[in-house]
Design a protein around this motif. Structure first.
Motif, PDB file in Angstrom:
ATOM      1  N   ARG A 265      -1.291 -29.037  10.088  1.00  0.00           N
ATOM      2  CA  ARG A 265      -2.258 -28.047  10.585  1.00  0.00           C
ATOM      3  C   ARG A 265      -3.501 -28.688  11.206  1.00  0.00           C
ATOM      4  NH1 ARG A 265      -0.209 -23.448  11.946  1.00  0.00           N
ATOM      5  NH2 ARG A 265       0.999 -22.443  10.330  1.00  0.00           N
TER       6      ARG A 265
ATOM      7  N   LYS B 150      -0.256 -26.576  15.382  1.00  0.00           N
ATOM      8  CA  LYS B 150       0.371 -25.266  15.515  1.00  0.00           C
ATOM      9  C   LYS B 150       1.868 -25.389  15.237  1.00  0.00           C
ATOM     10  CE  LYS B 150      -0.039 -21.392  18.669  1.00  0.00           C
ATOM     11  NZ  LYS B 150      -0.596 -20.913  19.912  1.00  0.00           N
TER      12      LYS B 150
ATOM     13  N   ASP C 259       3.810 -19.616  13.926  1.00  0.00           N
ATOM     14  CA  ASP C 259       2.570 -18.958  14.363  1.00  0.00           C
ATOM     15  C   ASP C 259       2.829 -17.942  15.471  1.00  0.00           C
ATOM     16  OD1 ASP C 259       1.355 -20.685  12.581  1.00  0.00           O
ATOM     17  OD2 ASP C 259       0.562 -22.021  14.116  1.00  0.00           O
TER      18      ASP C 259
ATOM     19  N   ARG D 271       6.424 -12.830   9.653  1.00  0.00           N
ATOM     20  CA  ARG D 271       5.854 -13.865   8.779  1.00  0.00           C
ATOM     21  C   ARG D 271       5.798 -13.384   7.343  1.00  0.00           C
ATOM     22  NH1 ARG D 271       2.277 -15.387  12.924  1.00  0.00           N
ATOM     23  NH2 ARG D 271       0.557 -14.241  12.025  1.00  0.00           N
TER      24      ARG D 271
END
Length: 192
Positions: free
Chosen positions: A14, A155, A159, A166
């Motif tokens: 991340r 990313k 995402d 999700r």
């Protein structure tokens, strides 16, 4: 040398990766190790954060996607000879119609999802001899570059999923973070 693949949930995936200073590490050896790691895991792309290194480097080899035995699979000329190392890349432009393709990720085994990406990309990068290139790619080659480039930006393909999708995958993603997943390659899971 084959590295373990860093699993979903590790903070390195991340973070925005840092540029590599010329001469600071052996990019040729690291690239060879990354290709070896990627092939062992049957991948077509691998970014340095996926082996725990927060640096701007990724490797790709899309040629196995054209070697598929399935006669229904369309041959993609963008993948012919598409084996490259990208050091300190910068995407200069993405254009064209967005198209969907079911993507997966070595750091997120057993999960796939349709991701929409623009059909063309223009990218500037250095090779392992520190020669600078500016090139344009389309089709599947562009998609592979975009996916790996996202890793350098912190990313993940998840995402791009809808919040509902999700939410539905929340438990599976949590299981991956905890090491409750089967992969036919070595993985390294976050310390929880």
């Amino acid at each position: 040398m084959i590295y373990p693949i860093i699993a979903y949930g590790d903070p390195v995936l991340r973070k925005r990766a840092q540029d590599i200073e010329q001469g600071s590490l052996d990019v040729k050896q690291l690239s060879e190790d990354m290709f070896e790691t990627m092939y062992k895991a049957s991948g077509v792309g691998l970014a340095a954060p996926q082996i725990g290194k927060s640096i701007r480097l990724f490797v790709v080899d899309g040629t196995p996607m054209n070697d598929d035995e399935d006669p229904d699979d369309e041959h993609d000329p963008s993948l012919d000879g598409f084996k490259k190392v990208f050091i300190n890349p910068t995407i200069l432009n993405e254009e064209g119609d967005e198209w969907a393709f079911e993507e997966g990720c070595l750091s997120i085994p057993q999960i796939r999802a349709e991701v929409y990406r623009p059909e063309r990309v223009k990218i500037r990068y250095f090779d392992t001899d520190w020669n600078e290139h500016t090139e344009e790619y389309d089709g599947m080659a562009a998609r592979i570059i975009q996916h790996e480039y996202d890793h350098l930006e912190g990313k993940l393909f998840t995402d791009y999923m809808s919040p509902l999708k999700r939410q539905l995958l929340k438990k599976k993603l949590a299981d991956i973070t905890k090491g409750k997943v089967k992969a036919d390659y070595k993985m390294k899971f976050p310390k929880i």
